[in-house]
Design a protein around this motif. Structure first.
Motif, PDB file in Angstrom:
ATOM      1  N   ASN A 189       0.809  -1.230   0.000  1.00 48.88           N
ATOM      2  CA  ASN A 189       0.000   0.000   0.000  1.00 48.88           C
ATOM      3  C   ASN A 189       0.837   1.272   0.000  1.00 48.88           C
ATOM      4  O   ASN A 189       0.460   2.262   0.624  1.00 48.88           O
ATOM      5  CB  ASN A 189      -0.959  -0.002   1.192  1.00 48.88           C
TER       6      ASN A 189
ATOM      7  N   PRO B  19       1.674   4.596  -0.991  1.00 48.84           N
ATOM      8  CA  PRO B  19       0.923   5.618  -1.718  1.00 48.84           C
ATOM      9  C   PRO B  19       1.788   6.417  -2.692  1.00 48.84           C
ATOM     10  O   PRO B  19       1.252   7.128  -3.542  1.00 48.84           O
ATOM     11  CB  PRO B  19       0.389   6.527  -0.596  1.00 48.84           C
ATOM     12  N   HIS B  20       3.098   6.278  -2.603  1.00 52.23           N
ATOM     13  CA  HIS B  20       3.999   7.069  -3.440  1.00 52.23           C
ATOM     14  C   HIS B  20       4.481   6.324  -4.681  1.00 52.23           C
ATOM     15  O   HIS B  20       5.072   6.926  -5.568  1.00 52.23           O
ATOM     16  CB  HIS B  20       5.206   7.534  -2.626  1.00 52.23           C
TER      17      HIS B  20
ATOM     18  N   PRO C 218       3.985   4.578  -8.213  1.00 50.49           N
ATOM     19  CA  PRO C 218       2.968   4.645  -9.271  1.00 50.49           C
ATOM     20  C   PRO C 218       2.270   3.316  -9.560  1.00 50.49           C
ATOM     21  O   PRO C 218       1.116   3.319  -9.978  1.00 50.49           O
ATOM     22  CB  PRO C 218       3.750   5.130 -10.494  1.00 50.49           C
ATOM     23  N   GLU C 219       2.927   2.193  -9.316  1.00 47.36           N
ATOM     24  CA  GLU C 219       2.295   0.899  -9.593  1.00 47.36           C
ATOM     25  C   GLU C 219       1.151   0.584  -8.641  1.00 47.36           C
ATOM     26  O   GLU C 219       0.298  -0.244  -8.952  1.00 47.36           O
ATOM     27  CB  GLU C 219       3.329  -0.230  -9.530  1.00 47.36           C
ATOM     28  N   THR C 220       1.123   1.229  -7.475  1.00 47.91           N
ATOM     29  CA  THR C 220       0.076   0.972  -6.491  1.00 47.91           C
ATOM     30  C   THR C 220      -1.304   1.181  -7.104  1.00 47.91           C
ATOM     31  O   THR C 220      -2.252   0.460  -6.782  1.00 47.91           O
ATOM     32  CB  THR C 220       0.267   1.864  -5.251  1.00 47.91           C
ATOM     33  N   LYS C 221      -1.415   2.162  -8.005  1.00 48.42           N
ATOM     34  CA  LYS C 221      -2.694   2.452  -8.649  1.00 48.42           C
ATOM     35  C   LYS C 221      -2.964   1.575  -9.862  1.00 48.42           C
ATOM     36  O   LYS C 221      -4.096   1.499 -10.336  1.00 48.42           O
ATOM     37  CB  LYS C 221      -2.730   3.917  -9.077  1.00 48.42           C
ATOM     38  N   LEU C 222      -1.921   0.905 -10.375  1.00 45.88           N
ATOM     39  CA  LEU C 222      -2.052   0.149 -11.611  1.00 45.88           C
ATOM     40  C   LEU C 222      -2.263  -1.347 -11.424  1.00 45.88           C
ATOM     41  O   LEU C 222      -2.950  -1.985 -12.225  1.00 45.88           O
ATOM     42  CB  LEU C 222      -0.791   0.349 -12.472  1.00 45.88           C
TER      43      LEU C 222
END
Length: 182
Positions: free
Chosen positions: A58, A60-61, A63-67
């Motif tokens: 998790n 938050p910094h 970019p893959e966390t959102k992908l």
């Protein structure tokens, strides 16, 4: 031509049926070929780099966390090298020419000392295998191209969860990065 073998992200999470971001059967199907490539480089006493994706859960910094779903989490078994590749690594990891390097981005060159280690060894050609062809393998090839390396991609040692992306990535590496697809 001075070569180094770069094995990219051949981890449990990327290869096993129950891996968190698995390429599944296509990745499992290249396992024997990867072991053969590793053995060839061991026999030649040429450098072998195992480049492994690492994430914090998790984050938050990143970019893959959102992908993508959480994968290759630091300290998890998902980061272990998969199957026979992992077994072979355990047998050779103490050799002077074998390296295991964490990476936090798609490219094996981004934020790592890979380029420095290659240049110290007068390597001019990188030989790529691993997963995922259209993500980390492709971005590593782009990084190698931008740094002036000759690129060889072992077609029978790369795989993706996206068959079309796999084909497009191989074509792009060949036609835009002058990579030899062998």
């Amino acid at each position: 031509m001075n070569q180094a073998l770069i094995i990219i992200d051949y981890s449990y999470d990327f290869v096993a049926d129950d891996g968190k971001l698995t390429a599944g059967k296509p990745a499992q199907d290249v396992e024997e070929n990867m072991v053969n490539a590793i053995n060839e480089f061991v026999d030649k006493k040429a450098p072998i780099f195992f480049m492994m994706d690492i994430h914090k859960e998790n984050d938050p910094h990143h970019p893959e966390t959102k992908l993508f779903p959480p994968h290759n989490i630091e300290g998890s078994a998902g980061r272990d090298l998969y199957g026979k590749v992992g077994e072979r690594f355990e047998e050779i990891k103490s050799l002077d020419n074998v390296f295991f390097i964490d990476k936090t981005r798609y490219s094996s060159f981004a934020g790592t000392n890979l380029d420095l280690l290659l240049r110290e060894r007068n390597i001019d050609t990188v030989v790529l295998g691993g997963v995922v062809t259209d993500i980390c393998v492709l971005h590593t090839a782009i990084g190698a191209y931008n740094l002036g390396y000759h690129i060889q991609v072992l077609e029978n040692c790369v795989a993706s969860f996206n068959p079309d992306g796999h084909t497009v990535a191989l074509d792009h590496m060949k036609n835009s990065l002058a990579a030899e697809i062998i």
